[in-house]
Motif scaffolding. Structure first.
Motif, PDB file in Angstrom:
ATOM      1  N   ARG A 127       0.734  -1.172  -0.066  1.00  0.00           N
ATOM      2  CA  ARG A 127       0.070   0.109  -0.088  1.00  0.00           C
ATOM      3  C   ARG A 127       1.032   1.181   0.036  1.00  0.00           C
ATOM      4  O   ARG A 127       0.516   2.248  -0.709  1.00  0.00           O
ATOM      5  CB  ARG A 127      -0.764  -0.020   1.192  1.00  0.00           C
ATOM      6  CG  ARG A 127      -2.197  -0.829   1.201  1.00  0.00           C
ATOM      7  CD  ARG A 127      -3.101  -0.517   2.176  1.00  0.00           C
ATOM      8  NE  ARG A 127      -3.980  -1.669   2.457  1.00  0.00           N
ATOM      9  CZ  ARG A 127      -3.746  -2.546   3.357  1.00  0.00           C
ATOM     10  NH1 ARG A 127      -2.664  -2.933   4.044  1.00  0.00           N
ATOM     11  NH2 ARG A 127      -4.620  -3.713   3.208  1.00  0.00           N
ATOM     12  N   ALA A 176      -9.003 -12.143  -1.406  1.00  0.00           N
ATOM     13  CA  ALA A 176      -9.450 -10.837  -0.673  1.00  0.00           C
ATOM     14  C   ALA A 176      -8.119  -9.921  -0.582  1.00  0.00           C
ATOM     15  O   ALA A 176      -8.366  -8.768  -0.410  1.00  0.00           O
ATOM     16  CB  ALA A 176      -9.914 -11.426   0.830  1.00  0.00           C
ATOM     17  N   GLN A 177      -6.959 -10.495  -0.206  1.00  0.00           N
ATOM     18  CA  GLN A 177      -5.876  -9.711  -0.212  1.00  0.00           C
ATOM     19  C   GLN A 177      -5.888  -8.872  -1.477  1.00  0.00           C
ATOM     20  O   GLN A 177      -5.270  -7.946  -1.584  1.00  0.00           O
ATOM     21  CB  GLN A 177      -4.564 -10.432   0.121  1.00  0.00           C
ATOM     22  CG  GLN A 177      -4.671 -11.155   1.559  1.00  0.00           C
ATOM     23  CD  GLN A 177      -3.743 -12.314   1.863  1.00  0.00           C
ATOM     24  OE1 GLN A 177      -3.071 -12.948   1.022  1.00  0.00           O
ATOM     25  NE2 GLN A 177      -3.336 -12.371   3.183  1.00  0.00           N
ATOM     26  N   GLU A 185      -7.972  -6.186  -1.839  1.00  0.00           N
ATOM     27  CA  GLU A 185      -7.535  -5.300  -0.762  1.00  0.00           C
ATOM     28  C   GLU A 185      -6.520  -4.143  -1.241  1.00  0.00           C
ATOM     29  O   GLU A 185      -6.754  -3.038  -1.127  1.00  0.00           O
ATOM     30  CB  GLU A 185      -7.147  -5.793   0.487  1.00  0.00           C
ATOM     31  CG  GLU A 185      -6.945  -5.008   1.755  1.00  0.00           C
ATOM     32  CD  GLU A 185      -6.564  -5.853   3.011  1.00  0.00           C
ATOM     33  OE1 GLU A 185      -6.030  -5.171   3.944  1.00  0.00           O
ATOM     34  OE2 GLU A 185      -6.808  -7.101   2.951  1.00  0.00           O
ATOM     35  N   VAL A 186      -5.454  -4.709  -2.103  1.00  0.00           N
ATOM     36  CA  VAL A 186      -4.586  -3.936  -2.291  1.00  0.00           C
ATOM     37  C   VAL A 186      -4.227  -3.522  -3.787  1.00  0.00           C
ATOM     38  O   VAL A 186      -3.376  -2.610  -4.320  1.00  0.00           O
ATOM     39  CB  VAL A 186      -3.156  -4.331  -1.625  1.00  0.00           C
ATOM     40  CG1 VAL A 186      -3.342  -4.438  -0.169  1.00  0.00           C
ATOM     41  CG2 VAL A 186      -2.841  -5.801  -2.281  1.00  0.00           C
ATOM     42  N   THR A 236     -10.391  -3.904  -9.624  1.00  0.00           N
ATOM     43  CA  THR A 236     -10.859  -4.672  -8.446  1.00  0.00           C
ATOM     44  C   THR A 236     -12.174  -4.076  -7.891  1.00  0.00           C
ATOM     45  O   THR A 236     -13.048  -4.948  -7.335  1.00  0.00           O
ATOM     46  CB  THR A 236      -9.723  -4.709  -7.430  1.00  0.00           C
ATOM     47  OG1 THR A 236      -9.232  -3.508  -7.343  1.00  0.00           O
ATOM     48  CG2 THR A 236      -8.496  -5.356  -7.766  1.00  0.00           C
TER      49      THR A 236
END
Length: 260
Positions: A196, A214-215, A218-219, A237
């Motif tokens: 990030r 999910a990861q 997320e990023v 995403t």
């Protein structure tokens, strides 16, 4: 769903892979792969084991030569002759095994194979120690001391050192191959936070191979799904979900069982 068969990049793309194919004997590892990466973007590359992810990364980093297709950096076609050649152009890879030497200190690993010297022959340990501390602090990497042996650090700390080394060796494109593999939740969060931070700076473009959807969401800014050597999904995403990605993979698994 965005079309996976076109590399419709623009001038802001730092990397474009167009119509790449690769065979190993009778096995086709990649077929007509198109991939693009914008400046400062984090691209998630997902797919089952054997889908071709590692082969694609090894072509982008110069380890393998493609059988067909081309690679463009900043719009200019390049022929990557080796890993060293790719690194000289700003492309670096951090693998699961990290290529760190456990018996050496953090600061020696940070400058491995590019150590500053004094009088043409003596290692400038003071400079390496100072710069390593500055680099890690700048990236927010918590290391108790740059003098400690790498073997005494956690998996997350070792991964962070490997990433920091690539960033501060002036890499513009960073390929992270399963950086969260075999890590606990706390260590995984540390690496995701590091990704990030790098994205927020906008100086490094990243391709991230991760199995946890999910990861990825997320990023990452976009996600590419690679199946049987081809990219079958290219989506921001924000326009997909864990459920959609899982269903695509499950549907392919079902189809494969039917074909048996």
């Amino acid at each position: 769903m965005s079309s996976p068969n076109t590399a419709s990049g623009g001038p802001a793309d730092v990397l474009r892979v167009e119509h790449i194919s690769k065979r190993f004997g009778t096995v086709t590892a990649l077929r007509d792969v198109n991939l693009r990466l914008a400046k400062g973007e984090v691209l998630g590359l997902i797919g089952d084991n054997g889908a071709g992810k590692s082969t694609l990364m090894k072509i982008i980093c110069g380890f393998h030569q493609p059988d067909s297709g081309r690679i463009l950096l900043d719009g200019e076609e390049v022929s990557l002759k080796s890993v060293g050649h790719a690194r000289s152009l700003g492309i670096d890879t951090v693998y699961q095994d990290l290529a760190l030497i456990n018996e050496l200190s953090v600061y020696h690993n940070m400058f491995l194979n590019r150590e500053p010297v004094l009088f043409g022959c003596l290692l400038n340990n003071r400079k390496m120690r100072t710069l390593a501390r500055e680099h890690l602090d700048d990236m927010g990497v918590a290391i108790p001391s740059v003098d400690v042996e790498v073997a005494k650090l956690s998996g997350g700390q070792r991964q962070a050192i490997a990433v920091a080394r690539s960033v501060y060796s002036r890499s513009r494109i960073l390929l992270l191959d399963e950086p969260l593999a075999a890590m606990g939740a706390k260590e995984g969060v540390q690496i995701l936070d590091l990704v990030r931070d790098l994205k927020a700076r906008g100086e490094v473009s990243i391709v991230l191979i991760v199995h946890n959807y999910a990861q990825v969401l997320e990023v990452c800014d976009r996600v590419n799904l690679l199946q049987h050597g081809s990219i079958v999904l290219d989506e921001p995403t924000a326009r997909t979900s864990v459920a959609e990605l899982t269903e695509l993979v499950v549907a392919e698994y079902r189809a494969a069982r039917t074909r048996r």
